[in-house]
Scaffold this motif. Structure first.
Motif, short mmCIF file in Angstrom:
data_model
loop_
_atom_site.label_atom_id
_atom_site.label_comp_id
_atom_site.label_asym_id
_atom_site.label_seq_id
_atom_site.Cartn_x
_atom_site.Cartn_y
_atom_site.Cartn_z
N VAL A 161 0.83 -1.20 0.00
CA VAL A 161 0.00 0.00 0.00
C VAL A 161 0.87 1.26 0.00
O VAL A 161 0.59 2.23 -0.71
CB VAL A 161 -0.95 0.00 1.21
N VAL A 162 1.94 1.25 0.79
CA VAL A 162 2.84 2.42 0.84
C VAL A 162 3.48 2.63 -0.53
O VAL A 162 3.63 3.78 -0.99
CB VAL A 162 3.90 2.23 1.93
N ALA A 163 3.89 1.55 -1.19
CA ALA A 163 4.46 1.68 -2.53
C ALA A 163 3.45 2.29 -3.50
O ALA A 163 3.80 3.14 -4.33
CB ALA A 163 4.92 0.30 -3.03
N ASP A 164 2.18 1.89 -3.40
CA ASP A 164 1.13 2.48 -4.24
C ASP A 164 0.97 3.97 -3.93
O ASP A 164 0.74 4.78 -4.85
CB ASP A 164 -0.20 1.77 -4.02
N ALA A 165 1.09 4.34 -2.66
CA ALA A 165 0.97 5.75 -2.28
C ALA A 165 2.06 6.58 -2.95
O ALA A 165 1.80 7.69 -3.45
CB ALA A 165 1.05 5.89 -0.76
N PHE A 166 3.28 6.06 -2.99
CA PHE A 166 4.36 6.81 -3.65
C PHE A 166 4.17 6.84 -5.16
O PHE A 166 4.52 7.83 -5.82
CB PHE A 166 5.71 6.19 -3.30
N SER A 167 3.59 5.79 -5.72
CA SER A 167 3.28 5.81 -7.16
C SER A 167 2.26 6.89 -7.47
O SER A 167 2.38 7.61 -8.47
CB SER A 167 2.77 4.44 -7.61
N ILE A 168 1.24 7.02 -6.61
CA ILE A 168 0.25 8.10 -6.77
C ILE A 168 0.93 9.45 -6.65
O ILE A 168 0.66 10.38 -7.42
CB ILE A 168 -0.88 7.94 -5.74
N HIS A 169 1.82 9.56 -5.70
CA HIS A 169 2.55 10.82 -5.50
C HIS A 169 3.34 11.20 -6.75
O HIS A 169 3.37 12.38 -7.16
CB HIS A 169 3.50 10.69 -4.31
N ASP A 170 3.98 10.21 -7.39
CA ASP A 170 4.77 10.49 -8.59
C ASP A 170 3.91 10.97 -9.75
O ASP A 170 4.39 11.74 -10.60
CB ASP A 170 5.54 9.22 -9.01
N ARG A 171 2.65 10.55 -9.77
CA ARG A 171 1.76 10.89 -10.90
C ARG A 171 0.94 12.14 -10.65
O ARG A 171 0.43 12.74 -11.61
CB ARG A 171 0.82 9.72 -11.20
N SER A 172 0.78 12.54 -9.40
CA SER A 172 -0.18 13.59 -9.07
C SER A 172 0.52 14.84 -8.53
O SER A 172 1.35 14.76 -7.63
CB SER A 172 -1.18 13.08 -8.03
N ARG A 173 0.14 15.98 -9.07
CA ARG A 173 0.65 17.25 -8.56
C ARG A 173 -0.02 17.64 -7.25
O ARG A 173 0.49 18.47 -6.51
CB ARG A 173 0.43 18.36 -9.58
N ASP A 174 -1.17 17.03 -6.96
CA ASP A 174 -1.93 17.37 -5.75
C ASP A 174 -1.54 16.50 -4.55
O ASP A 174 -2.12 16.65 -3.47
CB ASP A 174 -3.43 17.21 -6.02
N SER A 175 -0.60 15.60 -4.75
CA SER A 175 -0.22 14.71 -3.66
C SER A 175 0.37 15.49 -2.49
O SER A 175 1.10 16.48 -2.67
CB SER A 175 0.81 13.69 -4.15
N LYS A 176 0.02 15.07 -1.28
CA LYS A 176 0.55 15.69 -0.06
C LYS A 176 1.40 14.71 0.74
O LYS A 176 1.54 14.84 1.96
CB LYS A 176 -0.61 16.21 0.79
#
Length: 395
Positions: A99-114
């Motif tokens: 799940v944490v790895a998926d969170a970082f993948s989302i972060h890499d793709r999204s400018r809105d990631s916090k």
């Protein structure tokens, strides 16, 4: 050697430079202790108020799964993480890492990631972490060119079975080169405790290649000034272990110059700690109410108690060996059950860690102070008798 003190100072130095700092650790109970160490670190010419402000503005001290929550919350998938936890099986680390790895993948793709990122990453007690966590922790670093990364490990004190020894191989991806730096000398312990621990390593850990034998940092004359009174009680054929520990606790607060906050009792598993508290309540209910501890029925209660575990000069401390790792106390009462005592059928009530390593960790938790210190072992394991009688005074 005082690894935690070094990391706390490193966090302050980085924070004073305006860096965003993450100090991450496995042991939940260390959070408040490390913050206290950091607040007491005063670089030359810096006032304590400035240090505290820098810590408040720039430093996060999180245990590993707390960091996971912040990463997943920043990516908007915290519900997925919560779904992996329940009172019977609190954590499944491989699934949490997914799940944490998926969170970082989302972060890499999204400018809105916090997802929180840090300029300085400090990792304490790395020997208790699976190496599979390391690539994920690296992703929490910022893009700053002069970002920092420091790991601390004590391979002799690994309390989690099956962990690989990080110091046996080169860690890739972190930018390190060459071998680990080693802290060979022991500054934290009373002088006369160091040779006792070295002898313990030789007798009970000597056939292992994953230990570092402690060596004294100070001259021999120093042992008389910063001396520890080492005592032991053999309880075979007498009352049970919990009763003996409770009786010792009942006696010690009456001694001069030893406030409650300097006294800690450590046991290997939760059920034994709860028994100690029950006996202490029968002996002195008021004294039992002054104990800050981590013992409780059910994982959720124990988790809450560990999160709130912090130093209080008016209160005795009670802890498992896991939760006291990294801490120290002027007076340590260590309960050692017989090797065959599992303490329960499963989970945290089971004495499933390496037995002899666990005893070593308990023996090493006593603090070095100019006022003197105390290490009392309440022993039910016959194979320790000869060793204890050689180093400890019988009481």
């Amino acid at each position: 050697t005082g690894k935690s003190a070094v990391l706390a100072a490193a966090a302050v130095e980085a924070a004073l430079e305006g860096r965003k700092v993450l100090l991450v650790l496995k042991t939940i109970t260390l959070r408040h202790y490390l913050r206290s160490l950091a607040e007491r670190w005063l670089p030359r010419g810096i006032e304590q108020e400035e240090v505290i402000n820098a810590i408040n503005d720039n430093v996060e001290i999180w245990y590993l799964h707390e960091w996971c929550k912040h990463v997943c919350a920043g990516a908007g998938i915290e519900k997925r993480l919560r779904a992996l936890s329940n009172p019977n099986t609190p954590y499944s680390e491989p699934k949490i890492r997914e799940v944490v790895a998926d969170a970082f993948s989302i972060h890499d793709r999204s400018r809105d990631s916090k997802v929180p990122l840090f300029d300085t990453l400090l990792i304490d007690e790395a020997q208790n972490l699976d190496p599979e966590w390391f690539p994920l922790l690296l992703r929490t670093r910022s893009e700053r060119e002069d970002r920092e990364l420091v790991l601390m490990a004590d391979k002799t004190q690994s309390l989690y079975s099956g962990r690989q020894d990080w110091t046996h191989y080169r860690i890739s991806g972190g930018g390190f080169s060459g071998p680990w730096v080693t802290f060979d000398l022991c500054y934290r312990l009373p002088g006369n405790v160091v040779p006792m621990l070295a002898d313990y390593c030789e007798q009970f850990l000597g056939d292992r290649d994953d230990i570092d034998v402690p060596a004294p940092a100070y001259p021999e004359d120093d042992t008389n000034f910063f001396r520890c009174q080492m005592q032991w009680r053999d309880i075979r054929g007498s009352d049970d272990l919990a009763t003996e520990i409770a009786e010792l606790l009942h006696q010690w607060p009456d001694l001069p110059d030893l406030p409650n906050g300097d006294i800690s009792f450590i046991v290997p598993y939760n059920a034994l700690g709860m028994e100690v508290l029950e006996h202490l309540k029968r002996l002195d209910p008021d004294l039992a109410d002054t104990v800050t501890h981590v013992f409780g029925e059910g994982w959720e209660i124990r988790h809450r108690l560990r999160r709130s575990f912090h130093h209080d000069s008016s209160r005795i401390f009670g802890s498992t060996l896991h939760s006291f790792q990294g801490w120290e106390s002027r007076c340590v009462i260590l309960g050692v059950p017989p090797l065959h005592d599992g303490g329960g059928s499963s989970g945290e009530d089971s004495f499933s860690m390496d037995y002899w390593t666990a005893v070593y960790v308990g023996l090493s938790r006593v603090a070095r102070t100019s006022a003197g210190s105390f290490l009392v072992v309440v022993n039910a394991e016959p194979r320790l008798d000869s060793f204890l009688s050689n180093w400890f005074e019988s009481i």
